[in-house]
Design a protein around this motif. Structure first.
Motif, short mmCIF file in Angstrom:
data_model
loop_
_atom_site.label_atom_id
_atom_site.label_comp_id
_atom_site.label_asym_id
_atom_site.label_seq_id
_atom_site.Cartn_x
_atom_site.Cartn_y
_atom_site.Cartn_z
N GLY A 53 1.10 25.88 -8.96
CA GLY A 53 1.65 25.42 -7.69
C GLY A 53 1.56 23.93 -7.47
N PHE A 54 1.13 23.17 -8.49
CA PHE A 54 0.97 21.72 -8.35
C PHE A 54 2.33 21.04 -8.15
N GLU A 55 2.35 20.02 -7.32
CA GLU A 55 3.54 19.17 -7.21
C GLU A 55 3.53 18.09 -8.28
N SER A 56 2.35 17.79 -8.83
CA SER A 56 2.22 16.78 -9.89
C SER A 56 2.21 17.47 -11.24
N ASP A 57 2.84 16.84 -12.23
CA ASP A 57 2.86 17.41 -13.57
C ASP A 57 3.21 16.30 -14.55
N THR A 58 2.97 16.56 -15.82
CA THR A 58 3.42 15.62 -16.84
C THR A 58 4.93 15.78 -17.02
N THR A 59 5.54 14.81 -17.68
CA THR A 59 7.00 14.80 -17.83
C THR A 59 7.47 16.07 -18.53
N ASN A 60 8.47 16.72 -17.95
CA ASN A 60 9.05 17.93 -18.52
C ASN A 60 10.55 17.91 -18.32
N ARG A 119 0.83 -1.21 0.00
CA ARG A 119 0.00 0.00 0.00
C ARG A 119 0.87 1.26 0.00
N GLN A 120 1.95 1.25 0.81
CA GLN A 120 2.82 2.43 0.86
C GLN A 120 3.47 2.68 -0.49
N TYR A 121 3.90 1.64 -1.18
CA TYR A 121 4.52 1.84 -2.49
C TYR A 121 3.48 2.26 -3.53
N TYR A 122 2.28 1.76 -3.41
CA TYR A 122 1.21 2.22 -4.31
C TYR A 122 1.01 3.72 -4.14
N ASN A 123 1.03 4.18 -2.89
CA ASN A 123 0.85 5.61 -2.64
C ASN A 123 1.97 6.45 -3.25
N ARG A 124 3.12 5.82 -3.47
CA ARG A 124 4.24 6.52 -4.11
C ARG A 124 4.26 6.31 -5.61
N ARG A 150 -0.52 9.38 -4.68
CA ARG A 150 -1.87 9.71 -4.24
C ARG A 150 -1.86 10.92 -3.31
N GLU A 151 -0.84 10.95 -2.41
CA GLU A 151 -0.75 12.09 -1.48
C GLU A 151 -0.50 13.40 -2.22
N LYS A 152 0.39 13.35 -3.22
CA LYS A 152 0.66 14.57 -3.99
C LYS A 152 -0.58 15.06 -4.72
N LEU A 153 -1.31 14.14 -5.33
CA LEU A 153 -2.52 14.54 -6.05
C LEU A 153 -3.55 15.13 -5.10
N SER A 154 -3.71 14.52 -3.94
CA SER A 154 -4.65 15.05 -2.95
C SER A 154 -4.25 16.45 -2.52
N GLY A 155 -2.94 16.66 -2.32
CA GLY A 155 -2.46 18.00 -1.96
C GLY A 155 -2.68 19.00 -3.07
#
Length: 806
Positions: A195-202, A138-143, A215-220
């Motif tokens: 300000g997103f921490e998630s993004d497509t590859t750049n 579960r922890q690795y899924y969250n990452r 999952r945590e990043k997306l929620s944030g």
């Protein structure tokens, strides 16, 4: 499934608790124990000698022993009136090994496993191991690592022990191929995702890892999206749905977030209700949102924090401020109520220190601004933490509060510190491009015997310098923080056969000074010192202008009484690597009447640190130094006239200039070097002269290109630095090392009147600062971009210095 397991367990217990007639237990015997003591079993067993044992009581006792998880089998038997308990112990974990984990540290994993009950020395439970396996996945899924596999292996050992090995194959994190926000009309995709921490590859993903799904990043990020809209008046904004799809190969993620922007709302009224404690007019000054303004959630949160902070500073440590917005969707207005619940006013019963094994309690206590027996104050605690951090004795300082059991108006304050080495004994070899090989030895202690006093004795030898120094400082000579210090030194410097002005000095000095605090951030330093400095010049090698100056003052040995006065305003939040706050300082050194040369020297510095987001820190620094004599030195006017006549008679081409009021050259200021204007050799910027007194050519050469002119420094210095500290993943401990991009501007001039902005030199580059075991290390790569032709000989791209510098 659970029901079947329960029936099986019940059947097992019924079988183990044999059918028998009730009897009184005369004794209890336990068979099968090897690792667990009988006393431990008796402690959990709900049966004692003299108790009457029934089948129901036997079953209850068996369940109690199973619940201990010590045994894989428990059976009751009877030998006359003796109760016989036969047990089979679970094996113990002799060794726990983790392999293959890179994303999560082994120490962190073992800490989590221990909380679950899976650690070396504990009883092995297969069910706990299965739970661990699922939790790790579960922890690795969250990452974002959906290809992870966690395979536990259990090996039986002798003496009823097992070795547990957990093999982890992390795989690679799934990359975000698409990230879409649907339903935005008021703002562009770029604006709302800034300000997103998630993004497509750049192109920066190799560093920021922002294209790795979590999952945590997306929620944030969705929380940031909501804040973005609500800070701009969209009080009924909402995220309708979020869809996350993963490719069949589990390597690509596709994210769609559907939003409802809503409408912009105005504030119709702001009410303050509850027990305000302070006058409402005072409390309203802490409210940063007003009637008829556009609704702004950030302003509401800032208002609640400000009110809680003010109440916390007068004893209401557990105050609550609840914002209650009431939306009128027809009028598009928000009726805002801030409900204040101050709670019980508390005072501090005790301040307790933990972790200070070397430092005495009173050293920490005298830095505390929160006193025992006084009302609780969060501001006082925050200030106390900063003062403790700035001592330099501790890696970490944490302050917490806890209600005293049985009371509602008392708290104990716990100050937990993690000490770091405040002293050292060093014998080493250093190097700088200024002095070459440096041999040094030192004994230093910034926390002498845990008293907070500092002491150091040091020696240094290089091709240019020999230094011996002794320093002592007691920061608490009196209870009101007046400190006293003493300093003695001996130094010899010989610049002969270098690129600098050729002369040698031999100086002895002693000084004492007082540190006097004025406020929490301001302090004075007052001192008095005496020194003797013998200056040797070399005819034919030293610049003639220096020889003339020494002849005019008529002394080779310079005796000086020095008075010093300094002021510091220090708001920095750390000792080694501050990230906010700054330092303003002003210092004056005056060679008092009776000194061979009477002069004064002023220096000022202003710097500040600003965190600018995402771990970046901006640092700006400005320095100005100026020196001047305040009376004619050395010989009288008649003696000067006689000297001038004698000089002319010896060399008719040489005409003396009256320099008796010029600043003494051995006190000159210098610029250039790894700690100054980087990209130029140490102390090479500023005025340069030829040996014969002639002016150097535009390229810095003398006598038709026969030799280079010599830098001699000057009485006026200007320096400015802009620096951005960079958050690098391999340098997470900024107290040990950090990297910065910098820009330096500065120069030295003969005097204030000679200042010319067009003569300022400038450079830019990268710098590494590291608190290495052998002492501070600074490495800079600098590119001068504002230079003159005469600087070419003194430019350096890579500069470094390491080893203890005294």
């Amino acid at each position: 499934m659970k029901r079947i397991a329960a029936l099986i367990l019940l059947a097992s217990l019924s079988a183990n608790a044999f059918a028998f007639d009730p009897f009184v237990v005369s004794d209890i015997r336990i068979d099968g124990l090897s690792r667990i003591s009988a006393g431990t079993v008796y402690n959990y067993l709900p049966i004692n000698k003299g108790d009457q044992l029934t089948s129901a009581e036997a079953q209850r006792a068996i369940r109690a022993l199973y619940r201990t998880k010590f045994f894989s089998d428990v059976e009751f038997d009877r030998d006359g009136d003796i109760l016989v308990i036969k047990v089979v112990e679970r094996p113990s974990i002799a060794k726990l090994t983790l392999r293959g984990n890179k994303d999560i540290k082994t120490d962190d994993l073992k800490k989590g496993l221990k909380e679950i009950g899976l650690s070396e020395g504990e009883t092995f439970d297969r069910l706990a191991l299965d739970n661990v396996q699922q939790e790790l996945i579960r922890q690795y899924y969250n990452r974002g690592k959906y290809n992870v596999s966690v395979d536990p292996h259990v090996t039986r050992l002798d003496r009823n022990r097992v070795a547990v090995e957990i093999e982890i194959r992390e795989g690679k994190a799934a990359k975000i191929k698409e990230l879409n926000v649907l339903g935005n009309h008021a703002f562009t995709d770029k604006a709302i995702r800034d300000g997103f921490e998630s993004d497509t590859t750049n192109w920066m993903s190799w560093y920021s890892k922002d294209d790795q799904y979590s999952r945590e990043k997306l929620s944030g990020d969705l929380e940031k999206l909501q804040s973005y809209y609500m800070d701009r008046g969209y009080a009924d904004f909402g995220v309708d749905s979020t869809q996350v799809a993963i490719a069949p190969d589990k390597r690509a993620m596709y994210i769609d977030a559907s939003i409802k922007e809503g409408e912009i709302y105005k504030v119709s009224d702001v009410k303050l209700l509850g027990d305000l404690i302070l006058p409402e007019a005072t409390m309203r000054q802490l409210v940063f949102i007003r009637k008829d303004q556009t609704f702004n959630r950030a302003a509401v949160e800032a208002s609640t924090k400000a009110i809680k902070a003010v109440l916390a500073n007068i004893g209401y440590a557990y105050a609550k401020v609840s914002p209650i917005p009431k939306l009128d969707k027809d009028k598009r207005t928000v009726d805002l109520t801030l409900y204040v619940e101050p709670g019980q006013r508390v005072y501090v019963r005790r301040v307790v220190f933990e972790g200070n094994t070397r430092t005495e309690d009173n050293v920490l206590r005298r830095e505390m601004r929160q006193l025992e027996g006084s009302w609780y104050s969060q501001a006082a605690l925050d200030r106390s933490k900063i003062r403790l951090q700035r001592l330099g004795y501790f890696k970490k300082v944490d302050i917490d509060k806890k209600l005293v059991p049985g009371t509602q108006d008392q708290v104990d304050v716990s100050v937990k510190v993690e000490e770091q080495s405040a002293g050292s004994m060093q014998f080493g070899v250093g190097y700088s491009q200024y002095s070459g090989i440096i041999l040094n030895a030192s004994v230093s202690q910034n926390n002498l015997f845990g008293t907070g006093d500092s002491f150091s004795i040091s020696g240094e030898r290089s091709s240019i310098t020999t230094n011996i120094g002794l320093n002592y400082y007691n920061p608490y000579l009196t209870d009101n923080n007046i400190g006293i210090g003493y300093s003695a030194s001996f130094s010899k410097t010989d610049y002969g056969n270098t690129d600098f002005a050729n002369y040698a000095t031999s100086a002895k000095s002693f000084s004492t000074y007082l540190g006097i605090p004025i406020t929490e951030t301001d302090a004075l330093r007052v001192g008095l010192g005496i020194s003797s400095n013998k200056v040797n010049l070399y005819q034919g090698y030293s610049p003639q202008v220096l020889i003339d100056y020494q002849n005019e003052i008529g002394n080779q040995t310079i005796h000086t009484w020095t008075g010093t006065l300094g002021w510091n305003h220090d708001t920095r939040n750390g000792y080694w690597a501050p990230t906010r706050g700054g330092l303003i300082s002003a210092n004056a050194d005056v060679a008092l009447p009776g000194s061979t040369v009477q002069y004064w020297k002023l220096s000022t510095e202003i710097n500040h640190y600003w965190p600018i987001g995402k771990g970046f820190v901006l640092y700006l620094d400005g320095q100005v130094g100026y020196g001047k004599t305040y009376s004619k030195n050395g010989i009288s006017d008649d003696q000067f006239a006689a000297l001038q006549k004698a000089t002319t008679a010896q060399d008719p081409t040489h005409q003396l200039t009256d320099m008796r009021q010029d600043f003494p050259f051995w006190q000159n200021l210098y610029a250039g070097g790894v700690r100054d204007v980087r990209g130029f050799q140490d102390n090479t910027l500023g005025p340069r002269v030829c040996i014969d007194g002639s002016a150097p050519s535009s390229n810095g050469m003398c006598n038709g290109g026969a030799y280079y002119s010599q830098p001699i420094g000057g009485a006026f210095k200007v320096l400015g630095t802009a620096q951005v500290y960079l958050p690098l993943p391999f340098l997470k401990d900024v107290n040990t090392a950090r990297v910065s991009w910098f820009m330096d501007v500065g120069n030295v001039y003969k005097d204030y009147k000679s200042f010319n902005a067009s003569a300022l030199r400038a450079s830019t580059g990268l710098s590494l600062q590291w608190q290495a075991p052998i002492g501070p290390l600074i490495i800079s790569f600098a590119v001068p971009f504002r230079t003159q032709a005469a600087d070419n000989h003194y430019e350096e791209r890579i500069q470094f210095t390491f080893g203890s510098q005294f």
